[in-house]
Design an enzyme around this catalytic site. Structure first.
Site, PDB file in Angstrom:
ATOM      1  N   ASN A 137       0.863  -1.188   0.000  1.00 45.54           N
ATOM      2  CA  ASN A 137       0.000   0.000   0.000  1.00 45.54           C
ATOM      3  C   ASN A 137       0.903   1.243   0.000  1.00 45.54           C
ATOM      4  O   ASN A 137       1.688   1.447   0.932  1.00 45.54           O
ATOM      5  CB  ASN A 137      -0.905  -0.038   1.237  1.00 45.54           C
ATOM      6  CG  ASN A 137      -1.860   1.134   1.269  1.00 45.54           C
ATOM      7  OD1 ASN A 137      -1.457   2.274   1.035  1.00 45.54           O
ATOM      8  ND2 ASN A 137      -3.112   0.891   1.571  1.00 45.54           N
ATOM      9  N   GLU A 151      -8.633   0.512  -3.166  1.00 50.44           N
ATOM     10  CA  GLU A 151      -9.603   0.522  -2.073  1.00 50.44           C
ATOM     11  C   GLU A 151     -10.518   1.717  -2.281  1.00 50.44           C
ATOM     12  O   GLU A 151     -10.026   2.815  -2.560  1.00 50.44           O
ATOM     13  CB  GLU A 151      -8.884   0.683  -0.737  1.00 50.44           C
ATOM     14  CG  GLU A 151      -7.948  -0.448  -0.423  1.00 50.44           C
ATOM     15  CD  GLU A 151      -7.055  -0.103   0.768  1.00 50.44           C
ATOM     16  OE1 GLU A 151      -7.149   1.005   1.323  1.00 50.44           O
ATOM     17  OE2 GLU A 151      -6.246  -0.955   1.125  1.00 50.44           O
ATOM     18  N   GLU A 159     -11.228  -9.291   2.504  1.00 51.69           N
ATOM     19  CA  GLU A 159     -10.003  -8.901   3.190  1.00 51.69           C
ATOM     20  C   GLU A 159     -10.378  -8.765   4.667  1.00 51.69           C
ATOM     21  O   GLU A 159     -11.260  -7.969   5.025  1.00 51.69           O
ATOM     22  CB  GLU A 159      -9.431  -7.588   2.649  1.00 51.69           C
ATOM     23  CG  GLU A 159      -8.150  -7.202   3.398  1.00 51.69           C
ATOM     24  CD  GLU A 159      -7.375  -6.058   2.773  1.00 51.69           C
ATOM     25  OE1 GLU A 159      -7.434  -5.876   1.537  1.00 51.69           O
ATOM     26  OE2 GLU A 159      -6.700  -5.342   3.534  1.00 51.69           O
TER      27      GLU A 159
HETATM   28  N1  PXP Z   1      -6.105  -2.914   3.804  1.00 52.17           N
HETATM   29  C1  PXP Z   1      -7.084  -1.966   3.794  1.00 52.17           C
HETATM   30  C2  PXP Z   1      -8.439  -2.364   3.290  1.00 52.17           C
HETATM   31  C3  PXP Z   1      -6.833  -0.643   4.222  1.00 52.17           C
HETATM   32  O1  PXP Z   1      -7.827   0.267   4.223  1.00 52.17           O
HETATM   33  C4  PXP Z   1      -5.523  -0.304   4.622  1.00 52.17           C
HETATM   34  C5  PXP Z   1      -5.214   1.115   5.004  1.00 52.17           C
HETATM   35  O2  PXP Z   1      -5.356   1.939   3.894  1.00 52.17           O
HETATM   36  C6  PXP Z   1      -4.536  -1.302   4.590  1.00 52.17           C
HETATM   37  C7  PXP Z   1      -4.855  -2.609   4.200  1.00 52.17           C
HETATM   38  C8  PXP Z   1      -3.123  -1.025   4.970  1.00 52.17           C
HETATM   39  O3  PXP Z   1      -3.057  -0.689   6.325  1.00 52.17           O
HETATM   40  P1  PXP Z   1      -1.686  -0.206   6.965  1.00 52.17           P
HETATM   41  O4  PXP Z   1      -1.312   1.071   6.287  1.00 52.17           O
HETATM   42  O5  PXP Z   1      -2.016  -0.041   8.400  1.00 52.17           O
HETATM   43  O6  PXP Z   1      -0.675  -1.300   6.705  1.00 52.17           O
END
Ligand code: PXP
Length: 260
Positions: free
Chosen positions: A6, A69, A148
């Site tokens: 991400n 997302e 997820e």
């Molecule tokens: N998965 C989803 C659906 C998310 O909304 C986020 C945050 O944007 C993440 C994963 C990643 O989270 P983090 O930045 O805490 O690793």
């Protein structure tokens, strides 16, 4: 185990100055060389990090599949349908939150129509859900390709147990004075149960949120989970060791190559 990197927080840093650097697109070249499976970005309603221009450039020039997302926002959904990423992960969104705080409220039947709309445009859909059976079953009923699992509660409990968070102003008040060890164990059991049941329903199983170099191993060991989407911890570490090393270190843990 697939890693979805991400890269929102590269754009967060850029937006601190509203200039061009750092450019999230540059991260993709490094990610590809490190064996990252997909790039994950969140096009938020408030555009606090990733914007439409990023989405276009990332999809048009990415060598990696892109997972976007997004919340149930008509304009964003229309835009994404036109851009045709590999996958969409439907998430809840609140303007004032620092980050996504909980899973989708699956009782909203509009989610079914939105999933159908993405499918019409040949885009896979995952629902970002808390680890509970009702959210899982509704994801299946609405036609999602996968789920997820929101690991935020697991991550918060781990932080309260294994860091000094409890002694700081950021302490999670609702978790003070509780048996954190057994709560954490319950949380892991819930995640494992939902992962198993999702597989039985023939859904893909992913997980993410708050995963870091200290808490990820337990989640990565759950056989049914095939992909972890991780952002903040990797981008934070990259400031000190560089993005390549930060990704490599995470890959070693999630693929059981004995990082520590
Ligand atoms: N998965 C989803 C659906 C998310 O909304 C986020 C945050 O944007 C993440 C994963 C990643 O989270 P983090 O930045 O805490 O690793």
């Amino acid at each position: 185990m697939h890693l979805g990197l991400n890269i929102d927080h590269i754009a967060t840093l850029r937006e601190a100055r509203k200039i061009n650097d750092p450019d999230p697109l540059e991260a993709i070249f490094i990610a590809k060389n490190c064996g990252v499976f997909q790039i994950t970005i969140h096009l938020r309603e408030d555009r606090r990090h990733i914007n439409e221009f990023d989405v276009e450039r990332i999809i048009d020039s990415s060598f990696l599949p892109v997972n976007i997302e997004c919340a149930m926002d008509e304009n964003i959904i229309d835009f994404i349908c036109k851009k045709k990423p590999y996958k969409v992960t439907l998430v809840p969104e609140k303007r004032e939150e620092i980050t996504t705080e909980g899973g989708l409220i699956m009782q909203n039947t509009k989610i079914k129509d939105v999933i159908a709309e993405f499918h019409k445009n040949h885009i896979q859909v995952a629902t970002f859900i808390d680890p509970d059976m009702q959210s899982l079953e509704l994801s299946k009923d609405y036609g999602a390709d996968g789920i997820e699992i929101h690991t935020g509660s697991y991550a918060n409990l781990s932080l309260m147990l294994y860091s000094n968070l409890k002694r700081t102003p950021n302490t999670i008040k609702s978790l003070e004075n509780t048996d954190l060890k057994s709560l954490l164990q319950d949380c892991i059991t819930q995640i494992k149960t939902i992962a198993k049941n999702a597989k039985k329903l023939d859904l893909e199983v992913y997980a993410g949120h708050g995963l870091n170099y200290f808490n990820v191993k337990t989640i990565a060991e759950i056989q049914e989970i095939s992909e972890l989407n991780i952002g903040q911890s990797i981008i934070a570490r990259s400031i000190f060791v560089g993005l390549k090393n930060a990704i490599d270190d995470m890959q070693k843990i999630i693929n059981n190559d004995n990082f520590y």
